[in-house]
Design an enzyme around this catalytic site. Structure first.
Site, PDB file in Angstrom:
ATOM      1  N   HIS A  29       2.287   4.369   5.759  1.00 16.61           N
ATOM      2  CA  HIS A  29       1.987   5.004   4.467  1.00 16.61           C
ATOM      3  C   HIS A  29       0.756   5.912   4.520  1.00 16.61           C
ATOM      4  O   HIS A  29       0.410   6.526   3.511  1.00 16.61           O
ATOM      5  CB  HIS A  29       1.825   3.935   3.373  1.00 16.61           C
ATOM      6  CG  HIS A  29       0.688   2.997   3.628  1.00 16.61           C
ATOM      7  ND1 HIS A  29       0.887   1.734   4.110  1.00 16.61           N
ATOM      8  CD2 HIS A  29      -0.641   3.145   3.476  1.00 16.61           C
ATOM      9  CE1 HIS A  29      -0.292   1.145   4.253  1.00 16.61           C
ATOM     10  NE2 HIS A  29      -1.230   1.980   3.875  1.00 16.61           N
ATOM     11  N   ASP A  69       0.756  -1.247   0.000  1.00 18.08           N
ATOM     12  CA  ASP A  69       0.000   0.000   0.000  1.00 18.08           C
ATOM     13  C   ASP A  69       0.792   1.307   0.000  1.00 18.08           C
ATOM     14  O   ASP A  69       0.194   2.362  -0.012  1.00 18.08           O
ATOM     15  CB  ASP A  69      -0.998  -0.009   1.173  1.00 18.08           C
ATOM     16  CG  ASP A  69      -2.296   0.734   0.835  1.00 18.08           C
ATOM     17  OD1 ASP A  69      -2.481   1.094  -0.338  1.00 18.08           O
ATOM     18  OD2 ASP A  69      -3.110   0.963   1.746  1.00 18.08           O
TER      19      ASP A  69
END
Length: 905
Positions: A304, A16
Site C-alpha cells: 500500500h 493500512d
C-alpha cells in the site's frame, strides 16, 4: 508460509490500505479465508455504521444472489490503528496504556500530555478501571460481548524489552480485572484467530440479528453489505484521491511487469508441457529462480505504499530497480523460449544466447522503453516473432520501427502482406521527426501462440510498404517534409481522419479532438480538453485543489496528420504558456478488415511534468461529451468488476475522484455509452453532466502530513494510452440513475481492455538473413480451438518452477486459472468483433490443447492450497471436473484447476 512454517492463514489483516475494494473480499473468500479485518474507511461512514452497530458484517459481492461470496468482516471504529486509537474512543486516555511510550524507549511521548506509568500494586485498581471504561465504551459500538483491542503500531516490538514492558503491564491489569467478578469482564491476550473464533462461538449461541435484517447463512446475527470503500477521508474532508495518480510512471511499469510475467509463465508452462525432454527442461529449470524472483518483485510493489506512489524517493528507486531487473530477465527467457517452441533450437540452456531479442529495450529502471529499429540491408530480411498471450486468435495491426522505409512485409509462408510506413515522432517541437520510420501491417497470431513475419529489403514480387501522406499545420514556417513522404499544408480550421466506421474532427489551431461521426451519420461530441489544477495542499496521498482545472492549450501549436493504408494519425504538439509543453499527443484510428482496433479511437499522451514551472500542478485530460449521464459514471475495481459512481455537490471536488485501474464509462439516457480503457491506473471523475476527466500526472512540493515526510517531485517522461469506445445499445437498459447496482462492460469493451492490458509481445531477430534462405513456416498454436469470448485465462502456469523436476510425473504440476466475464447483453453480442462463441456450453479441459493430453484435472482454491471446494463457497458443479473434464463457470467467477499434463504419445 505453508512450506516454511506449515501455516495456511484464514484471517486477513489489512489495516493500512487507503480505502477497500470488494474484489479483495471475493479473492480471499475463494482462497479459503473466513474472516477479514479492515481499518481505513471514511470517518462519516464509520460513524454511520457504529450508530447502527453494523461495524461487523458479511461482505457480499454485488452480483451474488446465492450468498456464495460472503466473508465475515470486522471494521475498526476509530481514526487510526495505533494504541491511542484502539483501546477506546478517547485517545488521550488510551495513550497512557502504550507502555512503549514510557521513558527509556525511543518512541515519542503522548501528544496529549499524560504519559504511561509502570503498573504496580498501588495503582493497578485505578489504572485497570480507567482502561476497562474505554473497553466498555468501545464495546457499545459492536453487537457481541467479544471485543477486539489491537495492541501495536508501525515499527514496533523491535526489542525484547519493549515487548516485555507491554506484556508485563497488561498482564497485571488483566489479572486485576479477571480476579474481580463484580467487573463482569474477562481480558486476555489472543491472536486475531482467537478473536474470530470466540466471536463465532458467541454468535452460534446468541442471535444478534435485528428485526427484518437480511443476514447471511455463513454466520448469523450480522447484516450483509455490498460495495466498496472509496474515496477514503480520514478527517476534515481530507480525501485520499491523490494517490490514485501519484508516481504514474511506476504505476505503468507495474502493469507492464504484470502482463510480461503472465506471458512468461504461460510460455514456461507450454515449454514444460510440450517438451518433456531433459535438454528442453534445462531452459525452464535454469530460469525457475528468476521466475520466482519476478513474482516476488511484482508482489512486493503491490504494497500500500508501492503501487500507490506513497513511498520515499529512495524506496521508489528500489522498487523500480527490482521491477526493471525482473522485466529484463523475463524478456530474455521469452526470447529463448520462442526458439524452442518454434522448433528452431532444442538445445537451449540458460547460458546460450538467443537469436531473438525483445522489440522493447529498457535501458534503465526510470526511462520509457525504446523500440529496437530493424535495419535490413539490401538483399536481406529480418524475422519478427509475435506472441499472443490471450485465449483468442488476434487479428491486429502491428507496428515495428525500421531504419529505412523501402521494405516489404512477408508472412511465415513468404506471402506478401500489405504494409504502411510513416515517420517516427518524438516530443520535441524543434525536431518532431526522429529520422526512423514506423512500419505497420495486419498480423494474425493464434491464441496463446506464436507467428513469424519477415521484414525484407529488396524482395522482388511484393509491393513495398506504402508511405503515408502527410499534412501539417504550423504557425512557424520551420516545417521540413521528411523523405520519402509527400506533404501538404492544412489550410482549413478543422481537419478530419476517417476509417470505415467513423470520422474524427479536430480543431486545427488547438490540435484537439472535437467530435466523432459514425458511418450511419450519428454524431458524438467529445470536446477534448487538457487542463491543470493548481493545488498547494496536495501531497502524495491527498488531492486538495484550489478551484477547478484551467485549460492550458492556446491557439497555434504544431499538428501533423498521417493518412495511410492501415493507420490514420493526428499528432499535436500544442502551444502553452511554457516554452516546452508538458504534454503532446496522438490520436489514431485503424483500418484493417475485421480487427477490433478499427472500432476504437487510440489516444496516446506524452507527459513531461518536469521542472519547477509545474510545482503544485496536476495535469488532466477531459472529454466533454453530449451524453446526459447526470454526473453518474462507472469505474472498475482491480480490472475485475465495475462500481457505480455518483458525483455529489455536498462533498468537495476531490471526494468525487475515484480510482480507475483500467476502465471508466458513462451512459446517456438514449443508451449511448462512452468508455475509456486505460493501460495503467489513474484517477477519474465526472464533475459536470457529460464530462469524464482523468488525471495524468501530478508534481507536488510539500508533504501532506500522512507520514511520508516529502513531496512528489520525481516525475519521469511517460506515455499514457487510452482506447476510447462509443457504443449504442440494441435493447433498453435499466436506468443508471435509479438503479444502485453497477452495470457491466459490453463484450467488445471486455475484449478491448484485454487487448490493451495484454498486448502482443514482439521479438526481433538479432541478425538479418540472406533473402535466398527460406526457412520453413514457423508458427506455434497450442490451443485446439480459441476459447469462448467471455472466458479468460487468468493464468496457465507451473506454480513451483524450481520444484518441477523433483515432482512426480503424476503430480499436478500445472495450474489453469479461468475467469468468466460478465457482460452487458443490451450491447451487441458479437461485440462487433470476430467473437464466435460464448461460454454457455461447458468447456472440456481434457481436449483443450493440441498435442497435449490432460490426464487429470482437479478444482482447487485460488491460492492452490485447498481441495475442499465446498468451503470456498463455489456452486456444486465446480467439483465435478475430475471425471469428464467439463468446466462450467458462472459469470464473474474465477476458478483454478490443477492439471496433470503430458505430450500425446
Amino acid at each position: 508460509m505453508k512450506d516454511t512454517i506449515g501455516v495456511v492463514p484464514k484471517n486477513s489483516w489489512a489495516i493500512d490500505p487507503f480505502g477497500y475494494s470488494p474484489t479483495m473480499a471475493y479473492l480471499l473468500r475463494r482462497m479459503g479465508f473466513e474472516n477479514m479485518l479492515i481499518q481505513r474507511t471514511h470517518y462519516e461512514l464509520k460513524k454511520e455504521l457504529a450508530l447502527q452497530k453494523n461495524l461487523e458484517y458479511t461482505w457480499r459481492q454485488s452480483w451474488d444472489v446465492e450468498e456464495s461470496t460472503d466473508i465475515f468482516t470486522h471494521m475498526m471504529p476509530f481514526y487510526s490503528y495505533d494504541i491511542p486509537h484502539t483501546c477506546g474512543p478517547e485517545p488521550a486516555i488510551c495513550c497512557e496504556f502504550d507502555f512503549a511510550r514510557m521513558h527509556g524507549f525511543n518512541y515519542e511521548l503522548c501528544p496529549w500530555g499524560k504519559h504511561p506509568v509502570e503498573i504496580n500494586q498501588e495503582n493497578v485498581q485505578e489504572r485497570a478501571l480507567k482502561l476497562l471504561d474505554q473497553y466498555r465504551k468501545k464495546s457499545t459500538l459492536y453487537r457481541t460481548n467479544t471485543l477486539l483491542i489491537p495492541l501495536g503500531d508501525d515499527f514496533r516490538y523491535i526489542s525484547i524489552d519493549e515487548a516485555e514492558a507491554q506484556f508485563r503491564n497488561y498482564q497485571m491489569l488483566f489479572d486485576y480485572i479477571n480476579s474481580n467478578p463484580s467487573l463482569n469482564a474477562e481480558a486476555k491476550f489472543g491472536t486475531l484467530d482467537d478473536y474470530f473464533q470466540t466471536l463465532r462461538e458467541e454468535a452460534d449461541r446468541i442471535n444478534y440479528s435485528l428485526p427484518g435484517e437480511v443476514g447471511s447463512g455463513q454466520i448469523g446475527g450480522f447484516p450483509s453489505l455490498s460495495g466498496d470503500f472509496f474515496t477514503y477521508a480520514d478527517r476534515q474532508q481530507d480525501y485520499w484521491s491523490g494517490y490514485y495518480i501519484s508516481r504514474p510512471f511506476f504505476k505503468a511499469v507495474d502493469r507492464v511487469l504484470e502482463q510480461t510475467l503472465r506471458a512468461a509463465e504461460i510460455m514456461m508452462a507450454l515449454l514444460h508441457g510440450y517438451c518433456q525432454r531433459a535438454q528442453c527442461e534445462k531452459l525452464a529449470t535454469g530460469f525457475a529462480y528468476k521466475m520466482t524472483a519476478a513474482r516476488r518483485n511484482l508482489a512486493l510493489f503491490q504494497h500500500h505504499d508501492g503501487v500507490t506512489g506513497t513511498a520515499k524517493d529512495h524506496v521508489v528507486q528500489d522498487y523500480g530497480i527490482r521491477m526493471h531487473t525482473s522485466l529484463q530477465d523475463l524478456q530474455i527467457f521469452m526470447s529463448k523460449s520462442i526458439e524452442v517452441l518454434l522448433g528452431i533450437h532444442h538445445e537451449k540452456s540458460d547460458h546460450s544466447p538467443s537469436q531473438f531479442e525483445s522489440e522493447q529495450v529498457r535501458s534503465k529502471y526510470d526511462v520509457q522503453p525504446v523500440l529496437k529499429a530493424i535495419n535490413a540491408r539490401e538483399g536481406t530480411s529480418q524475422s519478427v516473432v509475435l506472441f499472443n498471450p490471450l485465449e483468442q486468435t488476434r487479428e491486429e495491426v502491428v507496428m515495428v520501427i525500421v531504419k529505412r522505409p523501402d521494405v516489404t512485409v512477408l508472412d511465415s509462408n513468404w506471402t506478401c502482406v500489405p504494409s504502411q510506413v510513416s515517420p517516427e515522432l518524438q516530443h520535441d517541437k524543434s525536431k518532431i521527426f526522429t529520422g526512423r520510420h514506423r512500419l505497420h501491417w495486419k498480423a494474425s497470431v493464434p491464441a496463446m501462440g506464436l507467428q513469424t513475419y519477415y521484414v525484407a529489403n529488396g524482395f522482388v514480387g511484393c509491393e513495398k510498404a506504402k508511405p503515408a501522406k502527410l499534412k501539417y499545420f504550423s504557425m512557424s514556417n520551420s516545417f521540413s517534409c521528411p523523405a520519402p513522404y509527400a506533404c501538404s499544408k492544412i489550410e482549413e480550421g478543422v481537419a478530419e481522419i476517417q476509417n470505415q466506421h467513423q470520422t474524427l474532427t479536430f480543431d486545427v489551431k488547438h490540435g484537439l479532438l472535437q467530435k466523432v461521426t459514425n458511418t450511419d451519420g450519428s454524431m458524438n461530441a467529445v470536446g477534448e480538453e487538457i487542463g491543470m489544477y493548481s493545488s498547494w495542499g496536495s501531497g502524495a496521498y491527498l488531492f486538495k485543489p484550489n478551484g477547478h482545472a484551467q485549460p492550458i492549450i492556446e491557439a497555434g501549436g504544431h499538428m501533423v496528420i498521417f493518412e495511410g493504408l492501415l493507420v490514420q494519425e493526428v499528432y499535436s504538439y500544442p502551444k502553452t504558456t511554457w516554452e516546452k509543453a508538458p504534454i503532446s499527443h496522438s490520436t489514431r484510428i485503424y483500418n484493417g478488415d475485421s480487427t477490433m482496433r478499427e472500432l476504437l479511437i487510440e489516444k496516446e499522451y506524452h507527459v513531461e511534468l518536469l521542472g519547477q514551472d509545474f510545482n503544485d500542478r496536476e495535469l488532466i485530460v477531459r472529454y466533454k461529451t453530449d451524453l446526459d449521464n447526470k454526473k453518474i459514471f462507472f469505474s472498475d475495481l482491480n480490472g475485475f468488476q465495475m462500481s457505480r459512481r455518483e458525483t455529489y455537490d455536498k462533498i468537495p471536488l476531490q471526494g468525487n475522484y475515484y480510482p480507475m485501474p483500467s476502465l471508466a464509462f458513462m451512459l446517456g439516457s438514449n443508451g449511448k455509452r462512452f468508455s475509456v480503457h486505460s493501460r495503467q491506473s489513474l484517477g477519474v471523475a465526472s464533475l459536470k453532466d457529460g464530462w469524464l476527466e482523468i488525471m495524468l500526472d501530478r508534481r507536488l512540493l510539500r508533504d501532506d502530513g500522512r507520514g511520508l515526510g516529502q513531496g512528489v517531485m520525481d516525475n519521469r517522461p511517460m506515455n499514457v494510452i487510452f482506447h476510447l469506445l462509443f457504443e449504442s445499445n440494441i435493447s433498453s437498459t435499466s436506468d443508471p440513475v435509479s438503479n444502485p447496482l453497477p452495470l457491466s462492460p459490453s463484450l467488445l469493451s471486455h475484449l478491448v481492455g484485454a487487448h490493451l492490458n495484454y498486448p502482443l509481445h514482439a521479438f526481433v531477430a538479432k541478425n538479418p538473413q540472406e533473402l535466398s534462405v527460406h526457412p520453413p513456416p514457423r508458427s506455434f498454436s497450442p490451443l485446439a480451438a480459441p476459447l469462448p469470448c467471455d472466458l479468460h485465462i487468468v493464468n496457465f502456469k507451473v506454480p513451483r518452477p524450481s520444484k518441477y523436476s523433483q515432482q512426480l510425473i503424476e503430480d499436478p504440476r500445472f495450474v489453469l486459472i479461468l475467469q468468466r466475464r460478465h457482460w452487458d447483453t443490451s450491447y451487441c453480442r458479437k461485440g462487433r468483433s470476430q467473437c464466435t462463441t460464448v461460454a454457455n456450453e461447458p468447456l472440456n479441459l481434457f481436449n483443450m490443447f493440441k498435442g497435449l493430453e490432460v490426464l487429470k484435472a482437479k478444482a482447487t482454491s485460488l491460492n492452490l492450497l485447498h481441495e475442499d471446494i465446498e468451503m470456498l463457497g463455489y456452486m456444486e458443479q465446480v467439483a465435478d471436473v475430475g471425471q469428464e473434464g467439463h468446466v462450467v463457470i458462472s459469470p464473474m467467477e474465477i476458478q483454478a484447476y490443477k492439471l496433470v499434463l503430458r505430450p500425446h504419445q
